[in-house]
Design a protein around this motif. Structure first.
Motif, PDB file in Angstrom:
ATOM      1  N   MET A   1      -0.837  28.351 -21.164  1.00 44.33           N
ATOM      2  CA  MET A   1       0.414  28.655 -20.511  1.00 44.33           C
ATOM      3  C   MET A   1       0.121  29.008 -19.060  1.00 44.33           C
ATOM      4  SD  MET A   1       3.590  30.962 -21.890  1.00 44.33           S
ATOM      5  CE  MET A   1       3.421  30.258 -23.489  1.00 44.33           C
ATOM      6  N   SER A   2       0.936  28.487 -18.169  1.00 43.94           N
ATOM      7  CA  SER A   2       0.786  28.745 -16.746  1.00 43.94           C
ATOM      8  C   SER A   2       1.716  29.882 -16.334  1.00 43.94           C
ATOM      9  CB  SER A   2       1.114  27.473 -15.961  1.00 43.94           C
ATOM     10  OG  SER A   2       1.087  27.706 -14.580  1.00 43.94           O
ATOM     11  N   THR A   3       1.199  30.837 -15.589  1.00 45.84           N
ATOM     12  CA  THR A   3       2.001  32.008 -15.217  1.00 45.84           C
ATOM     13  C   THR A   3       3.055  31.699 -14.166  1.00 45.84           C
ATOM     14  OG1 THR A   3       0.341  32.666 -13.592  1.00 45.84           O
ATOM     15  CG2 THR A   3       0.179  33.646 -15.802  1.00 45.84           C
ATOM     16  N   ASP A   4       2.889  30.608 -13.408  1.00 42.09           N
ATOM     17  CA  ASP A   4       3.867  30.287 -12.371  1.00 42.09           C
ATOM     18  C   ASP A   4       4.757  29.095 -12.730  1.00 42.09           C
ATOM     19  OD1 ASP A   4       1.812  28.449 -12.186  1.00 42.09           O
ATOM     20  OD2 ASP A   4       1.830  28.385  -9.997  1.00 42.09           O
ATOM     21  N   CYS A   5       4.773  28.704 -13.993  1.00 43.02           N
ATOM     22  CA  CYS A   5       5.543  27.547 -14.455  1.00 43.02           C
ATOM     23  C   CYS A   5       6.872  28.009 -15.054  1.00 43.02           C
ATOM     24  CB  CYS A   5       4.725  26.773 -15.490  1.00 43.02           C
ATOM     25  SG  CYS A   5       5.646  25.440 -16.293  1.00 43.02           S
ATOM     26  N   LEU A   6       7.964  27.457 -14.540  1.00 45.41           N
ATOM     27  CA  LEU A   6       9.299  27.788 -15.040  1.00 45.41           C
ATOM     28  C   LEU A   6       9.416  27.541 -16.542  1.00 45.41           C
ATOM     29  CD1 LEU A   6      12.334  28.470 -14.590  1.00 45.41           C
ATOM     30  CD2 LEU A   6      12.653  26.026 -14.097  1.00 45.41           C
ATOM     31  N   PHE A   7       8.945  26.392 -17.014  1.00 46.08           N
ATOM     32  CA  PHE A   7       9.098  26.067 -18.429  1.00 46.08           C
ATOM     33  C   PHE A   7       8.204  26.929 -19.308  1.00 46.08           C
ATOM     34  CE2 PHE A   7      10.712  21.465 -17.549  1.00 46.08           C
ATOM     35  CZ  PHE A   7      11.900  21.989 -17.061  1.00 46.08           C
ATOM     36  N   CYS A   8       7.041  27.321 -18.815  1.00 48.42           N
ATOM     37  CA  CYS A   8       6.204  28.264 -19.574  1.00 48.42           C
ATOM     38  C   CYS A   8       6.924  29.603 -19.696  1.00 48.42           C
ATOM     39  CB  CYS A   8       4.841  28.443 -18.912  1.00 48.42           C
ATOM     40  SG  CYS A   8       3.738  27.027 -19.140  1.00 48.42           S
ATOM     41  N   GLY A   9       7.686  29.970 -18.666  1.00 44.66           N
ATOM     42  CA  GLY A   9       8.493  31.187 -18.732  1.00 44.66           C
ATOM     43  C   GLY A   9       9.576  31.087 -19.788  1.00 44.66           C
ATOM     44  N   ILE A  10      10.159  29.912 -19.939  1.00 44.06           N
ATOM     45  CA  ILE A  10      11.168  29.708 -20.983  1.00 44.06           C
ATOM     46  C   ILE A  10      10.517  29.814 -22.358  1.00 44.06           C
ATOM     47  CG2 ILE A  10      12.726  27.999 -22.000  1.00 44.06           C
ATOM     48  CD1 ILE A  10      13.410  27.151 -19.094  1.00 44.06           C
ATOM     49  N   VAL A  11       9.341  29.206 -22.514  1.00 41.06           N
ATOM     50  CA  VAL A  11       8.619  29.303 -23.789  1.00 41.06           C
ATOM     51  C   VAL A  11       8.307  30.765 -24.110  1.00 41.06           C
ATOM     52  CG1 VAL A  11       6.452  28.750 -24.987  1.00 41.06           C
ATOM     53  CG2 VAL A  11       7.643  26.974 -23.687  1.00 41.06           C
ATOM     54  N   ALA A  12       7.880  31.534 -23.093  1.00 45.33           N
ATOM     55  CA  ALA A  12       7.526  32.944 -23.282  1.00 45.33           C
ATOM     56  C   ALA A  12       8.752  33.845 -23.412  1.00 45.33           C
ATOM     57  CB  ALA A  12       6.660  33.418 -22.121  1.00 45.33           C
ATOM     58  N   ARG A  13       9.928  33.273 -23.196  1.00 40.84           N
ATOM     59  CA  ARG A  13      11.205  33.998 -23.259  1.00 40.84           C
ATOM     60  C   ARG A  13      11.353  35.031 -22.134  1.00 40.84           C
ATOM     61  NH1 ARG A  13      11.561  30.359 -27.025  1.00 40.84           N
ATOM     62  NH2 ARG A  13      13.026  30.648 -28.718  1.00 40.84           N
ATOM     63  N   THR A  14      10.635  34.829 -21.030  1.00 36.46           N
ATOM     64  CA  THR A  14      10.834  35.680 -19.855  1.00 36.46           C
ATOM     65  C   THR A  14      11.857  35.060 -18.908  1.00 36.46           C
ATOM     66  OG1 THR A  14       8.959  34.665 -18.702  1.00 36.46           O
ATOM     67  CG2 THR A  14       8.521  36.675 -19.989  1.00 36.46           C
ATOM     68  N   VAL A  15      12.170  33.785 -19.120  1.00 40.74           N
ATOM     69  CA  VAL A  15      13.219  33.073 -18.382  1.00 40.74           C
ATOM     70  C   VAL A  15      14.256  32.655 -19.415  1.00 40.74           C
ATOM     71  CG1 VAL A  15      13.749  31.032 -16.999  1.00 40.74           C
ATOM     72  CG2 VAL A  15      11.593  32.253 -16.620  1.00 40.74           C
ATOM     73  N   PRO A  16      15.533  33.002 -19.180  1.00 42.05           N
ATOM     74  CA  PRO A  16      16.555  32.662 -20.184  1.00 42.05           C
ATOM     75  C   PRO A  16      16.845  31.160 -20.241  1.00 42.05           C
ATOM     76  CG  PRO A  16      17.576  33.684 -18.270  1.00 42.05           C
ATOM     77  CD  PRO A  16      16.084  33.741 -18.043  1.00 42.05           C
ATOM     78  N   ALA A  17      17.198  30.697 -21.432  1.00 40.26           N
ATOM     79  CA  ALA A  17      17.593  29.302 -21.640  1.00 40.26           C
ATOM     80  C   ALA A  17      18.455  29.235 -22.892  1.00 40.26           C
ATOM     81  CB  ALA A  17      16.364  28.413 -21.801  1.00 40.26           C
ATOM     82  N   THR A  18      19.303  28.224 -22.936  1.00 40.98           N
ATOM     83  CA  THR A  18      20.117  27.967 -24.114  1.00 40.98           C
ATOM     84  C   THR A  18      19.344  27.009 -25.020  1.00 40.98           C
ATOM     85  OG1 THR A  18      22.119  28.265 -22.806  1.00 40.98           O
ATOM     86  CG2 THR A  18      22.363  27.158 -24.938  1.00 40.98           C
ATOM     87  N   VAL A  19      18.664  27.561 -26.001  1.00 48.92           N
ATOM     88  CA  VAL A  19      17.812  26.783 -26.897  1.00 48.92           C
ATOM     89  C   VAL A  19      18.673  26.102 -27.955  1.00 48.92           C
ATOM     90  CG1 VAL A  19      15.935  26.934 -28.591  1.00 48.92           C
ATOM     91  CG2 VAL A  19      15.832  28.287 -26.476  1.00 48.92           C
ATOM     92  N   VAL A  20      18.415  24.803 -28.169  1.00 50.98           N
ATOM     93  CA  VAL A  20      19.167  24.049 -29.179  1.00 50.98           C
ATOM     94  C   VAL A  20      18.296  23.593 -30.341  1.00 50.98           C
ATOM     95  CG1 VAL A  20      20.906  23.290 -27.514  1.00 50.98           C
ATOM     96  CG2 VAL A  20      18.928  21.833 -27.965  1.00 50.98           C
ATOM     97  N   HIS A  21      16.984  23.609 -30.143  1.00 51.23           N
ATOM     98  CA  HIS A  21      16.060  23.184 -31.210  1.00 51.23           C
ATOM     99  C   HIS A  21      14.693  23.759 -30.890  1.00 51.23           C
ATOM    100  CE1 HIS A  21      14.357  20.672 -34.362  1.00 51.23           C
ATOM    101  NE2 HIS A  21      13.409  20.307 -33.516  1.00 51.23           N
ATOM    102  N   GLU A  22      13.972  24.184 -31.942  1.00 45.65           N
ATOM    103  CA  GLU A  22      12.634  24.732 -31.735  1.00 45.65           C
ATOM    104  C   GLU A  22      11.785  24.497 -32.968  1.00 45.65           C
ATOM    105  OE1 GLU A  22      10.470  28.854 -30.238  1.00 45.65           O
ATOM    106  OE2 GLU A  22      12.598  28.903 -30.777  1.00 45.65           O
ATOM    107  N   THR A  23      10.517  24.165 -32.723  1.00 46.49           N
ATOM    108  CA  THR A  23       9.514  24.105 -33.778  1.00 46.49           C
ATOM    109  C   THR A  23       8.333  24.957 -33.313  1.00 46.49           C
ATOM    110  OG1 THR A  23       8.257  22.205 -32.937  1.00 46.49           O
ATOM    111  CG2 THR A  23      10.208  21.710 -34.294  1.00 46.49           C
TER     112      THR A  23
END
Length: 115
Positions: A1-23
């Motif tokens: 995981m990259s500390t400065d990556c927006l999508f890594c932040g979404i994966v880590a749940r530190t950046v909010p997102a509307t999740v529709v599917h997850e595995t």
């Protein structure tokens, strides 16, 4: 995981997102700047800078991203009318977040050529 990556932040749940599917390995969520009535992004939870790198390193994961894209299309109710999958790889392809991701676009008729 990259500390400065927006999508890594979404994966880590530190950046909010509307999740529709997850595995265990992938995450699908709504794009914050939609380019179609339905515009979702599907990402591997592990950081790869682009789709080509992901496919070379882990072809199984690339398949999981595609399978999750189909599930995301189903969740958005665009699976029966049609949808487009797009992987932008590199700056010339207009990739702006350098974490592999698949755009799932639908809800309207798509034109061709796309670029």
């Amino acid at each position: 995981m990259s500390t400065d990556c927006l999508f890594c932040g979404i994966v880590a749940r530190t950046v909010p997102a509307t999740v529709v599917h997850e595995t265990d390995t992938v995450l699908a969520f709504a794009d914050i700047d939609p380019q179609a009535p339905s515009h979702l992004l599907v990402i591997p939870k592990e950081h790869y800078p682009d789709a080509a790198t992901m496919a070379a390193a882990d072809p199984r994961l690339a398949g999981e991203v595609l399978a999750a894209a189909a599930e995301a299309a189903k969740a958005a109710a665009i699976d029966s009318t049609g949808y487009r999958l797009v992987f932008n790889t590199g700056a010339d392809a207009n990739q702006t977040v350098f974490h592999a991701h698949c755009h799932v676009l639908g809800g309207r008729r798509m034109s061709w050529p796309p670029g």
